[in-house]
Scaffold this motif. Structure first.
Motif, mmCIF file in Angstrom:
data_model
loop_
_atom_site.group_PDB
_atom_site.id
_atom_site.type_symbol
_atom_site.label_atom_id
_atom_site.label_comp_id
_atom_site.label_asym_id
_atom_site.label_seq_id
_atom_site.Cartn_x
_atom_site.Cartn_y
_atom_site.Cartn_z
ATOM 1 N N ILE A 199 0.847 -1.183 0.000
ATOM 2 C CA ILE A 199 0.000 0.000 0.000
ATOM 3 C C ILE A 199 0.890 1.243 0.000
ATOM 4 C CG2 ILE A 199 -1.786 1.298 1.213
ATOM 5 C CD1 ILE A 199 -2.745 -1.352 -0.011
ATOM 6 N N PHE A 255 -2.224 4.866 -0.175
ATOM 7 C CA PHE A 255 -3.533 4.223 -0.118
ATOM 8 C C PHE A 255 -3.897 3.443 -1.378
ATOM 9 C CE2 PHE A 255 -3.762 8.274 2.297
ATOM 10 C CZ PHE A 255 -3.607 7.710 3.557
ATOM 11 N N CYS A 256 -2.910 3.197 -2.231
ATOM 12 C CA CYS A 256 -3.137 2.414 -3.445
ATOM 13 C C CYS A 256 -2.216 1.200 -3.464
ATOM 14 C CB CYS A 256 -2.883 3.266 -4.689
ATOM 15 S SG CYS A 256 -4.037 4.637 -4.880
ATOM 16 N N PRO A 257 -2.671 0.054 -4.022
ATOM 17 C CA PRO A 257 -1.815 -1.130 -4.097
ATOM 18 C C PRO A 257 -0.808 -1.004 -5.235
ATOM 19 C CG PRO A 257 -3.954 -1.595 -5.064
ATOM 20 C CD PRO A 257 -4.036 -0.197 -4.525
ATOM 21 N N TYR A 265 0.606 -4.668 3.432
ATOM 22 C CA TYR A 265 0.724 -5.424 2.186
ATOM 23 C C TYR A 265 -0.514 -6.277 1.955
ATOM 24 C CZ TYR A 265 5.783 -4.463 2.540
ATOM 25 O OH TYR A 265 7.011 -3.855 2.637
ATOM 26 N N GLU A 307 -3.326 3.355 6.508
ATOM 27 C CA GLU A 307 -2.781 2.370 5.564
ATOM 28 C C GLU A 307 -3.374 0.996 5.829
ATOM 29 O OE1 GLU A 307 1.467 2.373 5.623
ATOM 30 O OE2 GLU A 307 1.596 3.828 3.983
ATOM 31 N N ALA A 329 -6.735 0.934 4.390
ATOM 32 C CA ALA A 329 -6.684 0.833 2.926
ATOM 33 C C ALA A 329 -6.421 -0.603 2.497
ATOM 34 C CB ALA A 329 -5.600 1.761 2.375
ATOM 35 N N ALA A 330 -5.522 -1.297 3.217
ATOM 36 C CA ALA A 330 -5.221 -2.689 2.888
ATOM 37 C C ALA A 330 -6.458 -3.562 3.050
ATOM 38 C CB ALA A 330 -4.091 -3.207 3.781
ATOM 39 N N LYS A 368 -8.873 -2.682 0.091
ATOM 40 C CA LYS A 368 -8.378 -3.143 -1.205
ATOM 41 C C LYS A 368 -8.409 -4.669 -1.301
ATOM 42 C CE LYS A 368 -7.633 0.807 -3.110
ATOM 43 N NZ LYS A 368 -8.437 1.230 -4.300
#
Length: 356
Positions: free
Chosen positions: A26, A29-31, A48, A77, A80-81, A84
């Motif tokens: 991450i 905030f994006c993979p 991750y 984070e 976010a993980a 996602k």
């Protein structure tokens, strides 16, 4: 189900199409896909997502998704993980089992992907730390547990951390010491030797000495160098302190429904499959194990909301190290089904399932 291509991050396009491991870190905030050359290297400040795809005997593919949270990762984070991971599952048609992994408390299933072990390094993509490769070597002490799958956990560099029950690895700038507690087994010693070799190859470029120190004995000339790091030899306790993980028996199993992102207790005398509504999401608190069940007719947004509710509930219960397992209706694991007093038998079989 109100899913669309726009609900899934483009970073997951084409994921899970063949057997193997894929990893995303991450970043903002994006993979971001991690190259294979860096698989197994995790940083304490990062989060991750790990996808394990397995080819079954039938020729079909089965996916397991894990999101790993470093001890220094931010709450944003980590969130976010979790979100996602739901998107990745949607990209895989919603049949993957999803696991929450916390640094130092990883499941054996997760650890088995990385041989012989994982040893997270300090730093992270959003921290001010430099990665370990660029820093001067720091002396570290690790404890190794497990006969089949080894869990390596850093402990305070102090004499009080040692005991006769486990294997300890002291990683210094020029030498790696393996301390074999008197009560440790031959299997544990053999597995820990693989960890020592891994540390030598990975963090010393294969250029350092290795020494083995046997516990249960007084210091001699050969082991004196090891004991000098701790201020001299001293007898060690036979038993280590209690494990950080509490027994599941401490916590009564409890079911929650998720309504508009909030968890609501479901008051019932016994658990049965009929309590789970295909149009909703439910949380099942079993103590150390924490399940999120997602009905087939729920949207990606609703599943994300349920995952967020689970994280909030875990924080509220002050059980941050609980392992969260997320399952989709129709793809429930044997472990999940076993928590219910009544679960109708299906004609389908859980082919090649390897629940812990």
């Amino acid at each position: 189900m109100a899913d669309s291509v726009g609900d899934v991050d483009p970073a997951f396009e084409g994921a899970g199409q063949k057997a193997g491991i894929e990893i995303w870190r991450i970043e903002k905030f994006c993979p971001v896909l991690v190259p294979k050359s860096s698989h197994g290297r995790f940083y304490t400040g990062d989060s991750y997502i790990i996808l394990k795809t397995t080819a079954l005997k039938s020729g079909a593919l089965r996916q397991d998704i894990h999101f790993w949270l470093g001890k220094d990762t931010s709450q944003d984070e980590a969130g976010a993980a979790a979100v996602k991971t739901v998107e990745l599952d949607a990209a895989l048609s919603g049949s993957a089992v999803q696991y929450r992994e916390v640094q130092g408390y990883e499941s054996e299933k997760f650890l088995s992907y990385f041989k012989p072990c994982i040893i997270p390094q300090e730093g992270g993509v959003s921290t001010g730390f430099k990665h370990a490769e660029a820093e001067k070597h720091k002396t570290r002490l690790y404890v190794c547990k497990g006969k089949r799958i080894v869990q390596v956990k850093e402990v305070p560099f102090a004499l009080s951390s040692l005991s006769e029950d486990d294997i300890f690895i002291l990683d210094t700038e020029s030498k790696i010491f393996q301390f074999n507690g008197a009560n440790s087994s031959i299997q544990e010693r053999g597995k820990s030797l693989e960890v020592v070799q891994y540390i030598k190859d990975t963090y010393h470029d294969g250029k350092c000495d290795i020494a083995t120190i046997e516990g249960g004995e007084s210091a001699d000339a050969e082991s004196g160098e090891f004991w000098d790091f701790f201020g001299g030899f001293a007898p060690l306790p036979e038993k280590t302190s209690t494990d950080d993980n509490s027994s599941n028996d401490v916590f009564p199993t409890k079911l929650y429904s998720v309504e508009k992102g909030q968890s609501q207790p479901v008051e019932v005398d016994s658990l049965s499959k009929e309590l789970l509504d295909t149009n909703g999401c439910f949380l099942l608190d079993c103590g150390i194990e924490f399940f999120v069940w997602m009905g087939k007719n729920t949207s990606i947004a609703e599943r994300k909301s349920a995952s967020g509710a689970a994280e909030e509930l875990i924080r509220g219960l002050n059980r941050p190290k609980s392992q969260t397992i997320r399952v989709m209706e129709g793809s429930e694991t044997v472990m999940f089904k076993s928590k219910f007093d009544s679960w109708p038998q299906s004609a389908e079989t859980d082919e090649d399932e390897d629940d812990e």
